[in-house]
Design a protein around this motif. Structure first.
Motif, PDB file in Angstrom:
ATOM      1  N   VAL A  91       0.849  -1.181   0.000  1.00  0.00           N
ATOM      2  CA  VAL A  91       0.000   0.000   0.000  1.00  0.00           C
ATOM      3  C   VAL A  91       0.889   1.236   0.000  1.00  0.00           C
ATOM      4  N   ARG A  92       0.460   2.243  -0.731  1.00  0.00           N
ATOM      5  CA  ARG A  92       1.102   3.568  -0.680  1.00  0.00           C
ATOM      6  C   ARG A  92       0.161   4.448   0.141  1.00  0.00           C
ATOM      7  N   VAL A  93       0.662   4.963   1.257  1.00  0.00           N
ATOM      8  CA  VAL A  93      -0.187   5.701   2.186  1.00  0.00           C
ATOM      9  C   VAL A  93       0.170   7.186   2.135  1.00  0.00           C
ATOM     10  N   PRO A  94      -0.670   8.012   1.527  1.00  0.00           N
ATOM     11  CA  PRO A  94      -0.425   9.458   1.539  1.00  0.00           C
ATOM     12  C   PRO A  94      -0.611  10.027   2.942  1.00  0.00           C
ATOM     13  N   VAL A  95       0.335  10.854   3.357  1.00  0.00           N
ATOM     14  CA  VAL A  95       0.240  11.530   4.652  1.00  0.00           C
ATOM     15  C   VAL A  95       0.529  13.015   4.455  1.00  0.00           C
ATOM     16  N   GLY A  96       0.091  13.817   5.427  1.00  0.00           N
ATOM     17  CA  GLY A  96       0.336  15.257   5.403  1.00  0.00           C
ATOM     18  C   GLY A  96       1.401  15.647   6.410  1.00  0.00           C
ATOM     19  N   TRP A  97       2.014  16.794   6.203  1.00  0.00           N
ATOM     20  CA  TRP A  97       3.106  17.256   7.066  1.00  0.00           C
ATOM     21  C   TRP A  97       2.693  17.365   8.523  1.00  0.00           C
ATOM     22  N   TRP A  98       1.416  17.591   8.782  1.00  0.00           N
ATOM     23  CA  TRP A  98       0.935  17.771  10.153  1.00  0.00           C
ATOM     24  C   TRP A  98       1.013  16.504  10.982  1.00  0.00           C
ATOM     25  N   ILE A  99       1.226  15.355  10.327  1.00  0.00           N
ATOM     26  CA  ILE A  99       1.348  14.101  11.067  1.00  0.00           C
ATOM     27  C   ILE A  99       2.520  14.162  12.044  1.00  0.00           C
ATOM     28  N   ALA A 100       3.568  14.911  11.671  1.00  0.00           N
ATOM     29  CA  ALA A 100       4.755  15.005  12.515  1.00  0.00           C
ATOM     30  C   ALA A 100       4.548  15.912  13.713  1.00  0.00           C
ATOM     31  N   LYS A 101       3.398  16.589  13.761  1.00  0.00           N
ATOM     32  CA  LYS A 101       3.091  17.499  14.865  1.00  0.00           C
ATOM     33  C   LYS A 101       2.107  16.887  15.850  1.00  0.00           C
ATOM     34  N   ASP A 102       1.811  15.595  15.692  1.00  0.00           N
ATOM     35  CA  ASP A 102       0.934  14.939  16.662  1.00  0.00           C
ATOM     36  C   ASP A 102       1.513  15.066  18.072  1.00  0.00           C
ATOM     37  N   PRO A 103       0.666  15.195  19.087  1.00  0.00           N
ATOM     38  CA  PRO A 103      -0.793  15.069  19.045  1.00  0.00           C
ATOM     39  C   PRO A 103      -1.531  16.386  18.824  1.00  0.00           C
ATOM     40  N   SER A 104      -0.792  17.490  18.688  1.00  0.00           N
ATOM     41  CA  SER A 104      -1.452  18.793  18.598  1.00  0.00           C
ATOM     42  C   SER A 104      -0.886  19.600  17.435  1.00  0.00           C
ATOM     43  N   PRO A 105      -1.269  19.250  16.194  1.00  0.00           N
ATOM     44  CA  PRO A 105      -0.771  20.006  15.046  1.00  0.00           C
ATOM     45  C   PRO A 105      -1.381  21.403  15.001  1.00  0.00           C
ATOM     46  N   PRO A 106      -0.784  22.305  14.243  1.00  0.00           N
ATOM     47  CA  PRO A 106      -1.353  23.649  14.115  1.00  0.00           C
ATOM     48  C   PRO A 106      -2.789  23.581  13.596  1.00  0.00           C
ATOM     49  N   LYS A 107      -3.629  24.461  14.131  1.00  0.00           N
ATOM     50  CA  LYS A 107      -5.011  24.516  13.672  1.00  0.00           C
ATOM     51  C   LYS A 107      -5.039  24.957  12.217  1.00  0.00           C
ATOM     52  N   PRO A 108      -6.012  24.418  11.444  1.00  0.00           N
ATOM     53  CA  PRO A 108      -7.167  23.622  11.881  1.00  0.00           C
ATOM     54  C   PRO A 108      -6.931  22.120  11.853  1.00  0.00           C
ATOM     55  N   PHE A 109      -5.710  21.671  11.562  1.00  0.00           N
ATOM     56  CA  PHE A 109      -5.461  20.242  11.426  1.00  0.00           C
ATOM     57  C   PHE A 109      -5.714  19.527  12.740  1.00  0.00           C
ATOM     58  N   VAL A 110      -6.055  18.255  12.621  1.00  0.00           N
ATOM     59  CA  VAL A 110      -6.455  17.445  13.770  1.00  0.00           C
ATOM     60  C   VAL A 110      -5.384  16.393  14.039  1.00  0.00           C
ATOM     61  N   GLY A 111      -5.031  16.228  15.304  1.00  0.00           N
ATOM     62  CA  GLY A 111      -4.054  15.221  15.672  1.00  0.00           C
ATOM     63  C   GLY A 111      -4.636  13.821  15.663  1.00  0.00           C
ATOM     64  N   GLY A 112      -3.758  12.841  15.466  1.00  0.00           N
ATOM     65  CA  GLY A 112      -4.175  11.439  15.531  1.00  0.00           C
ATOM     66  C   GLY A 112      -3.897  10.628  14.290  1.00  0.00           C
ATOM     67  N   SER A 113      -3.452  11.248  13.213  1.00  0.00           N
ATOM     68  CA  SER A 113      -3.240  10.477  11.976  1.00  0.00           C
ATOM     69  C   SER A 113      -2.060   9.512  12.109  1.00  0.00           C
ATOM     70  N   SER A 114      -1.116   9.808  12.986  1.00  0.00           N
ATOM     71  CA  SER A 114       0.010   8.882  13.163  1.00  0.00           C
ATOM     72  C   SER A 114      -0.458   7.564  13.773  1.00  0.00           C
TER      73      SER A 114
END
Length: 506
Positions: free
Chosen positions: A244-267
């Motif tokens: 599988v190729r899994v697209p991720v966004g840069w905010w994944i590295a900011k878990d658990p509290s990425p800059p708004k409006p992004f939501v933590g938890g994708s990791s």
């Protein structure tokens, strides 16, 4: 609560890391080429793939990045940021193009900023100018915030209330001011405008900012937990897909509290992908699909308003994302590759900047693993498909990623079934061979699909088109990746294609 949430995520991470370090010792025992599928619209939103996810957003047609044009009903002229921005806003254009188009920044469901062609924001300039509207500020603040008041009978008839509580009016074709206190919706009212939507974005920024901080976290987590599950990996493995190729966004590295409006938890969702891949003997390609600043301006790059702004200044932050991903997953035997950047767009992304980033991203991966492949995506747009070959050949275990669609270009609009198939067998085969060298990087068709511009095609037509692509892309030395696993549009969905007998891989 925030502290407890943080500790839970940290504990989860260490438990996950401990498990994979004990059980998933890094191994290079797998067979190339890979037969993979993209888990698109899972950890990076693409609204067209499941439009219903946006249904609960109020004013969902006015999301971040929506391109609007505004015509004065009194003057019958379009508003325009003169020179594309940096000076006054007028109402004197009989037709609309770039200077007459504004991109929305959504504050909430009714309050917005308007970004102009040259990236300034229009707003009030009140120093002896009668609250004149200008497009001169490079930042959006109080004076650049407006409420869009929509007519209850016709939502495309609007009035723009400024931060001083008064409405914008077209005093004349060269004077726009925020000082009108009337309340009429008549065409003769100088504060009434016809709003035309000429472009939209439906990506991660749009859905999270659209729902807002109270609703977005639950919406996103429900989606992550249901869109891709253990059963999907079981289905794929039993039907001949081994990666599988899994697209991720840069905010994944900011878990658990990425800059708004992004939501933590994708990791945590990505952790699950590795667990399921290990369970079913599959491989995982992590693909940085959305880089901070946006590498191509598309909604799937996490862009707020569609401007492509990724460049040298964003390289350190982007490398840090790769470092995070490599550190977290390097010990998993299911990790086969990390793709450093999806579809950088030329000429906005220069070749020098891209090579600089790729070198640093490659080094970040190699800090943690010598076995995982590092994938370099070719630039889209006016770029030589072989421009990365020499660079990639100087590094070990590298892959050149190309994306092939018989779409998105006028050259495909009028091709019939056989002409599309011939294009695959001839032009695509030739293009693929050009990025494969005996001692250089491997080749990967990281995205392709069985959709095209042929109207009324039969099931047999689609089967022939799919088989031609499987035959040709099967020559890619690293493998291929279908876009995508799930999609509201059937022919884009490998799951639907397999279940309905359009594609067979076993």
């Amino acid at each position: 609560m925030a502290s407890n949430s943080y500790m839970k995520v940290v504990l989860s991470f260490f438990i996950f890391s401990f498990v994979i370090s004990l059980s998933f010792a890094q191994s290079s025992n797998f067979t190339l080429p890979l037969k993979s599928v993209n888990l698109g619209n899972w950890l990076v939103t693409e609204g067209w793939m499941k439009p219903s996810r946006f249904d609960g957003i109020p004013n969902k047609d006015l999301l971040d990045g929506t391109k609007v044009q505004l015509m004065s009903t009194k003057l019958q002229k379009y508003l325009c940021a003169e020179n594309g921005g940096g000076t006054i806003v007028v109402a004197n254009r009989s037709s609309a193009s770039a200077w007459e188009t504004f991109r929305l920044w959504r504050i909430n469901e009714t309050f917005f900023n308007f970004r102009v062609n040259n990236k300034q924001f229009f707003g009030r300039f009140s120093q002896g100018q009668g609250n004149r509207i200008v497009a001169a500020s490079t930042t959006a603040g109080y004076a650049q915030t407006f409420e869009i008041v929509r007519n209850s009978d016709d939502p495309n008839r609007v009035r723009l209330k400024a931060s001083n509580g008064l409405f914008i009016q077209a005093v004349s074709d060269t004077s726009l001011t925020a000082d009108y206190g009337g309340s009429s919706w008549d065409d003769s009212d100088p504060s009434v405008f016809k709003l035309q939507i000429v472009g939209t974005l439906q990506g991660e920024y749009q859905i999270t900012n659209g729902y807002g901080p109270d609703k977005a976290p639950q919406i996103m987590r429900d989606h992550w937990n249901s869109y891709i599950t253990d059963d999907d990996f079981k289905f794929l493995s039993s039907n001949g897909v081994n990666a599988v190729r899994v697209p991720v966004g840069w905010w994944i590295a900011k878990d658990p509290s990425p800059p708004k409006p992004f939501v933590g938890g994708s990791s945590q969702a990505l952790d699950n992908a590795f667990i399921w891949a290990q369970k079913y003997g599959m491989k995982v390609i992590i693909d940085l699909h959305a880089a901070q600043g946006s590498q191509n301006g598309n909604d799937h790059s996490g862009a707020r308003d569609g401007f492509q702004e990724w460049g040298d200044s964003y390289i350190p932050d982007t490398v840090s994302v790769i470092d995070y991903l490599a550190a977290r997953y390097a010990k998993s035997s299911s990790l086969v590759a990390i793709a450093l950047l999806n579809e950088p767009l030329a000429p906005g992304v220069t070749l020098d900047s891209l090579k600089n980033y790729y070198q640093q991203g490659y080094s970040a991966v190699r800090k943690y693993t010598q076995n995982a492949y590092v994938i370099f995506s070719n630039r889209l747009g006016p770029a030589d498909s072989k421009e990365l070959l020499s660079f990639a050949s100087s590094l070990s275990r590298t892959v050149i990623d190309v994306h092939y669609y018989n779409l998105f270009s006028d050259s495909f609009k009028n091709l019939n079934v056989q002409q599309n198939i011939d294009y695959i067998n001839n032009q695509r085969a030739s293009a693929l061979s050009a990025v494969a060298t005996s001692n250089g990087p491997l080749s990967y068709v990281g995205e392709w699909t069985c959709e095209w511009n042929v109207n009324g095609a039969s099931k047999e037509d689609y089967q022939r088109f799919g088989k031609a692509q499987l035959d040709v892309y099967g020559r890619a030395t690293f493998g291929w990746g279908y876009w995508a696993y799930k999609c509201a549009q059937n022919h884009w969905s490998l799951k639907w294609m397999i279940e309905n007998g359009y594609i067979t891989l076993v």
